[in-house]
Scaffold this motif. Structure first.
Motif, PDB file in Angstrom:
ATOM      1  N   ASP A   1       1.328  12.906  -2.748  1.00 58.62           N
ATOM      2  CA  ASP A   1       0.557  11.668  -2.607  1.00 58.62           C
ATOM      3  C   ASP A   1      -0.540  11.712  -3.677  1.00 58.62           C
ATOM      4  OD1 ASP A   1      -1.322   9.761  -1.904  1.00 58.62           O
ATOM      5  OD2 ASP A   1      -1.379  10.295   0.219  1.00 58.62           O
TER       6      ASP A   1
ATOM      7  N   ARG B   1      -3.126  -4.605  -0.716  1.00 60.88           N
ATOM      8  CA  ARG B   1      -2.074  -3.725  -0.200  1.00 60.88           C
ATOM      9  C   ARG B   1      -0.904  -3.608  -1.176  1.00 60.88           C
ATOM     10  NH1 ARG B   1      -4.030  -0.982   1.063  1.00 60.88           N
ATOM     11  NH2 ARG B   1      -2.674   0.061   2.542  1.00 60.88           N
ATOM     12  N   LEU B   2      -1.006  -2.693  -2.107  1.00 65.30           N
ATOM     13  CA  LEU B   2       0.065  -2.470  -3.073  1.00 65.30           C
ATOM     14  C   LEU B   2       0.113  -1.001  -3.473  1.00 65.30           C
ATOM     15  CD1 LEU B   2       2.280  -3.753  -4.866  1.00 65.30           C
ATOM     16  CD2 LEU B   2       0.525  -4.161  -6.604  1.00 65.30           C
TER      17      LEU B   2
ATOM     18  N   LEU C   1       4.486   5.976   2.677  1.00 57.16           N
ATOM     19  CA  LEU C   1       4.381   7.270   3.375  1.00 57.16           C
ATOM     20  C   LEU C   1       5.045   7.157   4.750  1.00 57.16           C
ATOM     21  CD1 LEU C   1       0.623   8.033   2.500  1.00 57.16           C
ATOM     22  CD2 LEU C   1       2.640   9.070   1.444  1.00 57.16           C
TER      23      LEU C   1
ATOM     24  N   ASN D   1      -7.676  13.819  -0.315  1.00 54.98           N
ATOM     25  CA  ASN D   1      -8.726  13.093   0.389  1.00 54.98           C
ATOM     26  C   ASN D   1      -8.765  13.688   1.794  1.00 54.98           C
ATOM     27  OD1 ASN D   1     -10.377  11.211   1.615  1.00 54.98           O
ATOM     28  ND2 ASN D   1      -8.764   9.676   1.836  1.00 54.98           N
TER      29      ASN D   1
ATOM     30  N   PHE E   1      -4.870  14.124   4.294  1.00 58.86           N
ATOM     31  CA  PHE E   1      -5.106  12.734   4.683  1.00 58.86           C
ATOM     32  C   PHE E   1      -4.623  12.518   6.135  1.00 58.86           C
ATOM     33  CE2 PHE E   1      -3.775   8.119   3.641  1.00 58.86           C
ATOM     34  CZ  PHE E   1      -5.054   7.640   3.929  1.00 58.86           C
TER      35      PHE E   1
ATOM     36  N   THR F   1      -1.009   4.410  -5.740  1.00 60.90           N
ATOM     37  CA  THR F   1      -1.612   3.229  -5.128  1.00 60.90           C
ATOM     38  C   THR F   1      -2.368   2.370  -6.134  1.00 60.90           C
ATOM     39  OG1 THR F   1      -3.085   2.462  -3.376  1.00 60.90           O
ATOM     40  CG2 THR F   1      -3.746   4.476  -4.506  1.00 60.90           C
TER      41      THR F   1
ATOM     42  N   ALA G   1      -1.504  15.777  -0.596  1.00 65.86           N
ATOM     43  CA  ALA G   1      -2.280  14.801  -1.364  1.00 65.86           C
ATOM     44  C   ALA G   1      -2.862  15.581  -2.533  1.00 65.86           C
ATOM     45  CB  ALA G   1      -3.390  14.208  -0.513  1.00 65.86           C
TER      46      ALA G   1
ATOM     47  N   ALA H   1      -2.636   9.399  -4.868  1.00 68.88           N
ATOM     48  CA  ALA H   1      -3.448   8.170  -4.795  1.00 68.88           C
ATOM     49  C   ALA H   1      -4.633   8.198  -5.771  1.00 68.88           C
ATOM     50  CB  ALA H   1      -3.959   7.956  -3.364  1.00 68.88           C
ATOM     51  N   TYR H   2      -5.143   9.402  -6.055  1.00 67.16           N
ATOM     52  CA  TYR H   2      -6.342   9.514  -6.911  1.00 67.16           C
ATOM     53  C   TYR H   2      -6.027  10.073  -8.297  1.00 67.16           C
ATOM     54  CZ  TYR H   2      -8.542   8.629  -2.459  1.00 67.16           C
ATOM     55  OH  TYR H   2      -8.893   8.048  -1.271  1.00 67.16           O
TER      56      TYR H   2
ATOM     57  N   GLY I   1       0.861  -1.189   0.000  1.00 65.48           N
ATOM     58  CA  GLY I   1       0.000   0.000   0.000  1.00 65.48           C
ATOM     59  C   GLY I   1       0.890   1.229   0.000  1.00 65.48           C
ATOM     60  N   SER I   2       0.342   2.351  -0.489  1.00 59.46           N
ATOM     61  CA  SER I   2       1.159   3.565  -0.406  1.00 59.46           C
ATOM     62  C   SER I   2       1.301   3.986   1.046  1.00 59.46           C
ATOM     63  CB  SER I   2       0.605   4.684  -1.282  1.00 59.46           C
ATOM     64  OG  SER I   2      -0.748   4.902  -1.060  1.00 59.46           O
ATOM     65  N   ASP I   3       0.381   3.550   1.907  1.00 59.36           N
ATOM     66  CA  ASP I   3       0.506   3.819   3.353  1.00 59.36           C
ATOM     67  C   ASP I   3       1.892   3.440   3.870  1.00 59.36           C
ATOM     68  OD1 ASP I   3      -1.904   4.894   4.063  1.00 59.36           O
ATOM     69  OD2 ASP I   3      -2.806   3.012   4.722  1.00 59.36           O
TER      70      ASP I   3
ATOM     71  N   SER J   1      -4.944   0.822  -4.837  1.00 61.77           N
ATOM     72  CA  SER J   1      -6.186   0.647  -4.060  1.00 61.77           C
ATOM     73  C   SER J   1      -7.378   1.391  -4.640  1.00 61.77           C
ATOM     74  CB  SER J   1      -5.974   1.142  -2.628  1.00 61.77           C
ATOM     75  OG  SER J   1      -4.903   0.486  -2.025  1.00 61.77           O
ATOM     76  N   LYS J   2      -7.144   2.349  -5.534  1.00 67.83           N
ATOM     77  CA  LYS J   2      -8.234   3.212  -5.975  1.00 67.83           C
ATOM     78  C   LYS J   2      -8.709   2.811  -7.369  1.00 67.83           C
ATOM     79  CE  LYS J   2      -7.752   4.990  -2.003  1.00 67.83           C
ATOM     80  NZ  LYS J   2      -8.730   4.649  -0.967  1.00 67.83           N
TER      81      LYS J   2
HETATM   82  C1  LIG Z   1      -4.740  10.428  -0.104  1.00 64.84           C
HETATM   83  C2  LIG Z   1      -4.486   8.996   0.189  1.00 64.84           C
HETATM   84  N1  LIG Z   1      -3.234   8.566   0.241  1.00 64.84           N
HETATM   85  C3  LIG Z   1      -2.933   7.288   0.498  1.00 64.84           C
HETATM   86  C4  LIG Z   1      -3.919   6.357   0.735  1.00 64.84           C
HETATM   87  C5  LIG Z   1      -3.506   4.970   1.108  1.00 64.84           C
HETATM   88  O1  LIG Z   1      -3.665   4.100   0.103  1.00 64.84           O
HETATM   89  P1  LIG Z   1      -3.082   2.618   0.157  1.00 64.84           P
HETATM   90  O2  LIG Z   1      -4.273   1.747   0.127  1.00 64.84           O
HETATM   91  O3  LIG Z   1      -2.224   2.526  -1.057  1.00 64.84           O
HETATM   92  O4  LIG Z   1      -2.291   2.443   1.408  1.00 64.84           O
HETATM   93  C6  LIG Z   1      -5.250   6.743   0.683  1.00 64.84           C
HETATM   94  C7  LIG Z   1      -6.309   5.765   0.958  1.00 64.84           C
HETATM   95  O5  LIG Z   1      -7.449   6.069   1.164  1.00 64.84           O
HETATM   96  C8  LIG Z   1      -5.542   8.098   0.408  1.00 64.84           C
HETATM   97  O6  LIG Z   1      -6.803   8.535   0.394  1.00 64.84           O
END
Ligand SMILES: Cc1ncc(COP(=O)(O)O)c(C=O)c1O
Length: 363
Positions: free
Chosen positions: A187, A228-229, A92, A160, A113, A217, A156, A189-190, A87-89, A219-220
């Protein structure tokens, strides 16, 4: 008797609470609380994941070489600058761990975020929030909040939970205004959902110097949140730092395989993009007809504002939706109690949400 005590900062963390996924009394719920992919993952990604199952006794390729080459080929990048994470989590968190500690400041925007201040505190650093203007990151306020202790600025883009974004010009103005020693983490992610021609996810900015990182990410738009990637595109020195501190096998083999298939399935990502753009526009229009204002969004979710009036406020709307088996995201933890964040779902899900709001608003 004394008990072990955690490092300073840890007990100041309010644990991140993800969106709910169950409602008592409902076997099936409509879950629009976590910005997940409306249409689910690419069938090709699912097949690749399943094909990996029999090999799960083997450790994954810790360097994620094939996935990095696939990403590089697809997006015109240098594979050596890519680092993959769970995950990008994870990425970060590793960026904060690598670059900030006690006495350092980690800057983010007011409604950024929630993970950024959590990661800062987990590393013993001090999170600092810069006010936003119109629920949008303010470059001026971020720059005004920079001190000699600032080590990282998280933006971000798009953000988000607001759904708003900064143009390329604004992002460049931010980078140019930051001291060179400050790491700017974009970040994105979107990024894949954005349909504006003054937007860029940040690849050029990463390549232009040695102090910008972009995270992405699966995830989106790729709808693989459960696997988790994520990946980071970095200056070589930052990639080196991440590769030193990450777990040696931080990404599972099934995630690597599914990620590669997802990136190669360009048609599916296009389908998801078109679905999202169509239903986001439709949803915002329907909300408008009901007198509900939404923050202009370039993502796969919409932040909707409710009046403060008892019975018509965000809490009442949330309760009404829950009564219909629909879970969205209340925004109290972000300091936005008058708002609900609603993810774009499938066609029938969007129609169900709008029907529930029509009833709620007495339309
Ligand atoms: C702005 C932002 N960054 C990172 C993430 C984390 O994404 P990941 O599922 O890749 O850990 C999210 C997830 O909601 C997000 O909204």
């Amino acid at each position: 008797m004394t008990s072990p005590s955690p490092r300073p900062g840890i007990m100041d963390i309010t644990p991140y609470a993800g969106g709910e996924s169950k409602l008592t009394g409902f076997d099936r719920v409509i879950k629009l609380a976590s910005n997940e992919g409306a249409l689910g993952p690419s069938p090709k990604a699912v097949a690749a994941y399943q094909a990996e199952a029999v090999g799960m006794h083997r450790y994954p390729d810790g360097s994620a070489a094939d996935l990095r080459l696939t990403l590089a080929a697809r997006f015109g990048l240098n594979a050596d600058r890519i680092v993959c994470g769970a995950g990008s989590d994870e990425l970060l968190q590793l960026l904060v761990r690598g670059y900030a500690g006690p006495g350092d400041e980690v800057l983010h925007s007011q409604y950024g975020f929630l993970i950024y201040p959590i990661d800062a505190k987990a590393s013993g650093a001090t999170p600092v929030a810069a006010d936003e203007v119109n629920l949008t990151t303010s470059v001026d306020r971020l720059l005004a909040a920079v001190t000699e202790r600032t080590k990282i600025v998280f933006v971000a883009n798009p953000n988000n939970p607001t759904g708003t974004y900064l143009s390329v010009a604004e992002m460049k103005r931010l980078r140019n205004g930051l001291p060179d020693h400050v790491l700017l983490v974009i970040d994105a992610a979107y990024a894949e959902f954005v349909d504006r021609n003054d937007y860029s996810a940040g690849v050029d900015m990463v390549e232009a110097g040695d102090n910008v990182v972009m995270t992405r990410t699966f995830s989106k738009i790729y709808a693989m949140g459960g696997l988790r990637l994520g990946w980071a595109y970095c200056p070589p020195a930052v990639a080196d730092v991440l590769n030193r501190i990450r777990g040696p096998f931080n990404v599972a083999s099934a995630a690597l395989a599914a990620g590669q298939a997802a990136i190669e399935d360009v048609d599916f990502a296009d389908l998801v993009f078109r679905h999202n753009s169509y239903w986001r526009e439709w949803f915002v229009r329907e909300l408008g007809l009901l007198g509900l204002e939404s923050v202009p969004s370039v993502t796969n979710f919409v932040l909707v504002r409710f009046p403060k009036t008892a019975g018509q406020n965000a809490a009442a709307a949330d309760l009404h939706l829950r009564g219909k088996g629909i879970i969205v995201r209340p925004m109290r933890s972000y300091g936005l109690p008058d708002y609900l964040r609603i993810t774009i779902g499938r066609d029938d899900e969007m129609q169900a949400v709008v029907a529930a709001f029509q009833e709620f608003r007495g339309a």
